[in-house]
Design a protein around this motif. Structure first.
Motif, PDB file in Angstrom:
ATOM      1  N   ASP A 204       0.832  -1.209   0.000  1.00  0.00           N
ATOM      2  CA  ASP A 204       0.000   0.000   0.000  1.00  0.00           C
ATOM      3  C   ASP A 204       0.866   1.259   0.000  1.00  0.00           C
ATOM      4  N   ASP A 205       1.924   1.238   0.798  1.00  0.00           N
ATOM      5  CA  ASP A 205       2.834   2.392   0.843  1.00  0.00           C
ATOM      6  C   ASP A 205       3.530   2.596  -0.503  1.00  0.00           C
ATOM      7  N   ALA A 206       3.984   1.500  -1.101  1.00  0.00           N
ATOM      8  CA  ALA A 206       4.679   1.595  -2.395  1.00  0.00           C
ATOM      9  C   ALA A 206       3.742   2.132  -3.476  1.00  0.00           C
ATOM     10  N   VAL A 207       2.493   1.666  -3.461  1.00  0.00           N
ATOM     11  CA  VAL A 207       1.503   2.120  -4.446  1.00  0.00           C
ATOM     12  C   VAL A 207       1.168   3.599  -4.211  1.00  0.00           C
ATOM     13  N   ALA A 208       1.017   3.989  -2.940  1.00  0.00           N
ATOM     14  CA  ALA A 208       0.716   5.389  -2.620  1.00  0.00           C
ATOM     15  C   ALA A 208       1.848   6.307  -3.092  1.00  0.00           C
TER      16      ALA A 208
ATOM     17  N   SER B  68      -2.861  -6.634  -7.681  1.00  0.00           N
ATOM     18  CA  SER B  68      -3.242  -5.889  -8.879  1.00  0.00           C
ATOM     19  C   SER B  68      -2.901  -4.403  -8.808  1.00  0.00           C
ATOM     20  N   GLU B  69      -2.868  -3.812  -7.605  1.00  0.00           N
ATOM     21  CA  GLU B  69      -2.661  -2.368  -7.485  1.00  0.00           C
ATOM     22  C   GLU B  69      -1.356  -1.877  -8.121  1.00  0.00           C
ATOM     23  N   PRO B  70      -0.206  -2.568  -7.880  1.00  0.00           N
ATOM     24  CA  PRO B  70       1.021  -2.105  -8.543  1.00  0.00           C
ATOM     25  C   PRO B  70       0.936  -2.203 -10.072  1.00  0.00           C
TER      26      PRO B  70
ATOM     27  N   ASP C 293      -7.570  -9.075  -9.583  1.00  0.00           N
ATOM     28  CA  ASP C 293      -8.650  -8.483  -8.796  1.00  0.00           C
ATOM     29  C   ASP C 293      -9.255  -7.327  -9.594  1.00  0.00           C
ATOM     30  N   ALA C 294     -10.326  -7.604 -10.299  1.00  0.00           N
ATOM     31  CA  ALA C 294     -10.945  -6.620 -11.192  1.00  0.00           C
ATOM     32  C   ALA C 294     -11.475  -5.397 -10.451  1.00  0.00           C
ATOM     33  N   LYS C 295     -11.812  -5.563  -9.176  1.00  0.00           N
ATOM     34  CA  LYS C 295     -12.412  -4.457  -8.415  1.00  0.00           C
ATOM     35  C   LYS C 295     -11.381  -3.611  -7.674  1.00  0.00           C
TER      36      LYS C 295
ATOM     37  N   ALA D  27      -8.578  -0.531 -13.289  1.00  0.00           N
ATOM     38  CA  ALA D  27      -8.008  -1.241 -14.444  1.00  0.00           C
ATOM     39  C   ALA D  27      -8.997  -1.236 -15.611  1.00  0.00           C
ATOM     40  N   TYR D  28     -10.294  -1.461 -15.329  1.00  0.00           N
ATOM     41  CA  TYR D  28     -11.311  -1.392 -16.392  1.00  0.00           C
ATOM     42  C   TYR D  28     -11.358   0.005 -16.998  1.00  0.00           C
ATOM     43  N   ASN D  29     -11.343   1.005 -16.118  1.00  0.00           N
ATOM     44  CA  ASN D  29     -11.418   2.392 -16.548  1.00  0.00           C
ATOM     45  C   ASN D  29     -10.244   2.750 -17.459  1.00  0.00           C
ATOM     46  N   SER D  30      -9.031   2.465 -16.984  1.00  0.00           N
ATOM     47  CA  SER D  30      -7.828   2.831 -17.731  1.00  0.00           C
ATOM     48  C   SER D  30      -7.700   2.038 -19.028  1.00  0.00           C
ATOM     49  N   LEU D  31      -8.094   0.761 -18.991  1.00  0.00           N
ATOM     50  CA  LEU D  31      -8.058  -0.055 -20.208  1.00  0.00           C
ATOM     51  C   LEU D  31      -9.084   0.472 -21.221  1.00  0.00           C
ATOM     52  N   GLY D  32     -10.257   0.869 -20.734  1.00  0.00           N
ATOM     53  CA  GLY D  32     -11.268   1.459 -21.610  1.00  0.00           C
ATOM     54  C   GLY D  32     -10.759   2.704 -22.303  1.00  0.00           C
ATOM     55  N   VAL D  33     -10.036   3.544 -21.559  1.00  0.00           N
ATOM     56  CA  VAL D  33      -9.460   4.763 -22.138  1.00  0.00           C
ATOM     57  C   VAL D  33      -8.494   4.394 -23.260  1.00  0.00           C
ATOM     58  N   LEU D  34      -7.644   3.399 -23.021  1.00  0.00           N
ATOM     59  CA  LEU D  34      -6.717   2.977 -24.075  1.00  0.00           C
ATOM     60  C   LEU D  34      -7.481   2.543 -25.321  1.00  0.00           C
TER      61      LEU D  34
END
Length: 194
Positions: free
Chosen positions: A5-9, A49-51, A89-91, A97-104
């Protein structure tokens, strides 16, 4: 889970500084450097999935700054990051991930140059909205997609929801930047609809 969590933040904060506070001429090199750091974080936490989501966001931001044909390999890498994240983890991160992939899918050219596909983009963006119906990013990007499709009343509806989204704790810089983008798109919409 605390170290991940810290690394992702930290990746998130670094991205926000580059995206919203760094002069345009310096962003490409800064995103390139941050993408190497994101790769290390993703490798350090396999099965999370977060990283991967943040690596994808950083790499696709780098691609946007780079532009042109040279960016295609980067967007393919980002696409792969998002697809792996969805499998884990799709959620995660409110369906980012869905949002960003949709943008691509709506920004990348279609075949034979790229993998762009407007129908696939719509499906992915709607999946992101189903997970996070009140989210600023999910609503903003769906509004942007609808705007680019010439569906201005629908775009205005989602843009309005994005503008009213609750502030995200710890994401003040990103929220401020996104509200600037909402205002820019609102002005474009007003011009098209008047």
């Amino acid at each position: 889970a605390v170290p991940v969590d810290d690394a992702v933040a930290e990746l998130q904060r670094d991205w926000e500084v580059i995206r919203y506070q760094t002069p345009a001429g310096e962003r490409e090199k800064r995103f390139e450097s941050l993408s190497a750091k994101a790769r290390k974080v993703a490798e350090a936490y396999p099965g999370r999935s977060e990283p991967l989501i943040w690596e994808g966001i950083i790499v696709s931001s780098w691609a946007a700054e780079k532009g042109g044909i040279g960016a295609l390999n980067l967007v393919k890498q980002a696409k792969s990051d998002y697809e792996q994240a969805i499998q884990i983890d799709a959620k995660a991160l409110d369906g980012s991930a869905y949002n960003s992939l949709g943008v691509l899918y709506y920004k990348v050219p279609g075949w034979p140059l790229g993998f762009g596909d407007k129908a696939k983009a719509r499906q992915l963006l709607q999946q992101a909205l189903a997970i996070n119906p009140q989210g600023i990013d999910a609503n903003y990007f769906y509004a942007e997609y609808l705007f680019e499709q010439g569906r201005y009343p629908g775009s205005l509806q989602y843009l309005d929801k994005a503008g009213k989204a609750a502030p995200r704790p710890g994401r003040e810089s990103a929220d401020k930047g996104r509200h600037g983008e909402i205002a820019t798109l609102a002005a474009k919409l007003k011009a098209k609809m008047s």
